[in-house]
Design a protein around this motif. Structure first.
Motif, mmCIF file in Angstrom:
data_model
loop_
_atom_site.group_PDB
_atom_site.id
_atom_site.type_symbol
_atom_site.label_atom_id
_atom_site.label_comp_id
_atom_site.label_asym_id
_atom_site.label_seq_id
_atom_site.Cartn_x
_atom_site.Cartn_y
_atom_site.Cartn_z
ATOM 1 N N GLU A 1 65.897 67.118 54.079
ATOM 2 C CA GLU A 1 65.408 68.070 53.081
ATOM 3 C C GLU A 1 66.194 69.372 53.129
ATOM 4 O O GLU A 1 66.567 69.839 54.216
ATOM 5 C CB GLU A 1 63.918 68.363 53.311
ATOM 6 N N CYS B 1 66.134 76.517 52.567
ATOM 7 C CA CYS B 1 66.576 77.743 51.905
ATOM 8 C C CYS B 1 66.996 78.769 52.959
ATOM 9 O O CYS B 1 66.181 79.160 53.804
ATOM 10 C CB CYS B 1 65.466 78.317 51.035
ATOM 11 N N THR C 1 62.275 78.326 53.488
ATOM 12 C CA THR C 1 61.438 77.237 52.986
ATOM 13 C C THR C 1 62.154 75.892 53.126
ATOM 14 O O THR C 1 63.334 75.773 52.801
ATOM 15 C CB THR C 1 61.082 77.469 51.506
ATOM 16 N N GLY D 1 62.401 71.900 52.103
ATOM 17 C CA GLY D 1 62.042 70.822 51.187
ATOM 18 C C GLY D 1 61.412 71.244 49.882
ATOM 19 O O GLY D 1 60.749 70.432 49.232
ATOM 20 N N ASN D 2 61.608 72.471 49.469
ATOM 21 C CA ASN D 2 61.025 72.917 48.195
ATOM 22 C C ASN D 2 62.100 73.595 47.351
ATOM 23 O O ASN D 2 61.998 74.764 46.990
ATOM 24 C CB ASN D 2 59.859 73.871 48.444
ATOM 25 N N ALA D 3 63.147 72.830 47.071
ATOM 26 C CA ALA D 3 64.248 73.344 46.256
ATOM 27 C C ALA D 3 64.736 72.243 45.331
ATOM 28 O O ALA D 3 64.647 71.052 45.651
ATOM 29 C CB ALA D 3 65.388 73.833 47.144
ATOM 30 N N GLY D 4 65.234 72.644 44.180
ATOM 31 C CA GLY D 4 65.755 71.685 43.220
ATOM 32 C C GLY D 4 67.266 71.783 43.120
ATOM 33 O O GLY D 4 67.831 72.882 43.191
ATOM 34 N N TRP E 1 71.764 74.528 44.965
ATOM 35 C CA TRP E 1 70.314 74.347 44.964
ATOM 36 C C TRP E 1 69.625 75.650 44.549
ATOM 37 O O TRP E 1 70.205 76.726 44.657
ATOM 38 C CB TRP E 1 69.816 73.952 46.357
ATOM 39 N N CYS F 1 65.854 77.557 45.218
ATOM 40 C CA CYS F 1 64.586 77.533 45.948
ATOM 41 C C CYS F 1 63.427 77.816 44.987
ATOM 42 O O CYS F 1 63.483 78.758 44.192
ATOM 43 C CB CYS F 1 64.611 78.564 47.072
ATOM 44 N N ARG F 2 62.374 77.019 45.070
ATOM 45 C CA ARG F 2 61.208 77.217 44.200
ATOM 46 C C ARG F 2 60.298 78.332 44.711
ATOM 47 O O ARG F 2 59.410 78.779 43.986
ATOM 48 C CB ARG F 2 60.421 75.907 44.089
ATOM 49 N N GLU F 3 60.515 78.762 45.936
ATOM 50 C CA GLU F 3 59.693 79.834 46.499
ATOM 51 C C GLU F 3 60.261 81.209 46.160
ATOM 52 O O GLU F 3 59.598 82.030 45.550
ATOM 53 C CB GLU F 3 59.592 79.665 48.023
ATOM 54 N N ARG G 1 63.161 81.677 44.458
ATOM 55 C CA ARG G 1 63.903 81.576 43.196
ATOM 56 C C ARG G 1 65.385 81.916 43.342
ATOM 57 O O ARG G 1 66.059 82.216 42.360
ATOM 58 C CB ARG G 1 63.288 82.478 42.107
#
Length: 323
Positions: free
Chosen positions: A27, A30, A35, A37-40, A63, A65-67, A69
């Motif tokens: 995973e 960031c 963080t 495993g929370n990235a697209g 990538w 990060c969804r946390e 940004r």
């Protein structure tokens, strides 16, 4: 098939995937907020157009990060950060350095990789920084044997050559310890080879229950006070192995020095004192992770990749001495 024929050695996208797997695992992590495993993954993103690249260059391994940004790649926080050298060339350089027993010069790399000599020189120092291991446990645990010796290399700018002085007086000094049980070496650049300089280093890096073997140098005279036992051979009398105690010798550490000096004199030829600690780390790394210890070239390259995070070295830092 040659290791250098692997896809990640030639394809930039595959190189990013390989490095991500080695550093992150399954995973993405960031580097901005930590963080996991929370990235697209961002596909098809390109740099701004330029004269050299009118359509812009594709940004591989990008990538978001969804946390927090923020965007990032696996290069962030590693020795690869802000490097214009393609990642697949970095992987080639790492493999060539870890698989060359006596090292590979920056001039050779600059010709092989098609980059400038300045870039190759800096690249090799960044890789050497990843080879440094300051976390070795004290040698000689459980009563094992540790060989200790010193050598001299190059010329110390602080010690100009003087008429009548000893042959090594103007050279850089290096102390090396070899643990016979673990087959590992640790080299330390020292200012001099006096007792008050060397003994504290030995106390810090060798377990008290260890048996220490040296030559007859005076600075090692009372090591039995600090360790379980100390014995030595008298090189000045042609004694390199004690007849009555064949385990008493320093031939293992001398063997390490034979590789080190062949590399330093035959491949690198010149090394300033401010860089010697990194060259020593390079030879330590290959010696400690050699085939005799069950580690092949690819595994050795993997160990370097796993150590790239947090080891970033700037160009200005590369000219300074680090402990």
């Amino acid at each position: 098939m040659s290791v250098l024929s692997a896809k990640y050695m030639h394809d930039e996208a595959a190189a990013f995937e390989h490095v991500e797997a080695m550093i992150w695992g399954d995973e993405p992590i960031c580097p901005h907020c930590g963080t996991v495993g929370n990235a697209g993954k961002l596909e098809g993103v390109r740099t701004k157009p330029s004269k050299k690249n009118p359509e812009g260059k594709e940004r591989h391994g990008l990538w978001k990060c969804r946390e927090c940004r923020k965007q990032f790649t696996v290069r962030k926080g590693t020795i690869f950060e802000e490097s214009h050298i393609p990642l697949h060339l970095w992987l080639q350089a790492i493999h060539l350095m870890v698989s060359s027993k006596k090292g590979i010069s920056s001039h050779q790399l600059h010709r092989v990789l098609g980059i400038t000599y300045k870039s190759a020189w800096f690249l090799t120092h960044r890789i050497r920084e990843c080879m440094r291991d300051g976390a070795l446990a004290p040698m000689g645990g459980n009563g094992g044997a540790v060989e200790v010796d010193e050598t001299f290399i190059g010329q110390n700018p602080d010690k100009p050559k003087k008429k009548g002085a000893r042959g090594y007086a103007h050279k850089n000094a290096m102390l090396t310890l070899v643990d016979r049980d673990t087959k590992r070496a640790k080299s330390i650049v020292v200012d001099d080879i006096r007792k008050h300089t060397l003994v504290p280093i030995l106390r810090e890096n060798i377990a008290k229950e260890a048996v220490v073997y040296t030559d007859e140098a005076k600075q090692y005279g009372k090591l039995s006070d600090d360790f379980a036992d100390h014995d030595f051979t008298t090189h000045s009398k042609g004694e390199y192995v004690k007849r009555e105690k064949p385990q008493v010798h320093t031939n293992t550490v001398e063997g390490f020095y034979s590789i080190f000096k062949r590399g330093m004199k035959g491949v690198y030829q010149h090394c300033g004192k401010q860089h010697l600690h990194r060259y020593a780390a390079e030879f330590d790394f290959r010696y400690n992770n050699r085939i005799a210890n069950g580690i092949d070239d690819s595994q050795r390259a993997g160990l370097v990749l796993e150590s790239t995070y947090g080891r970033r070295l700037t160009y200005s830092d590369s000219s300074t001495v680090r402990a």
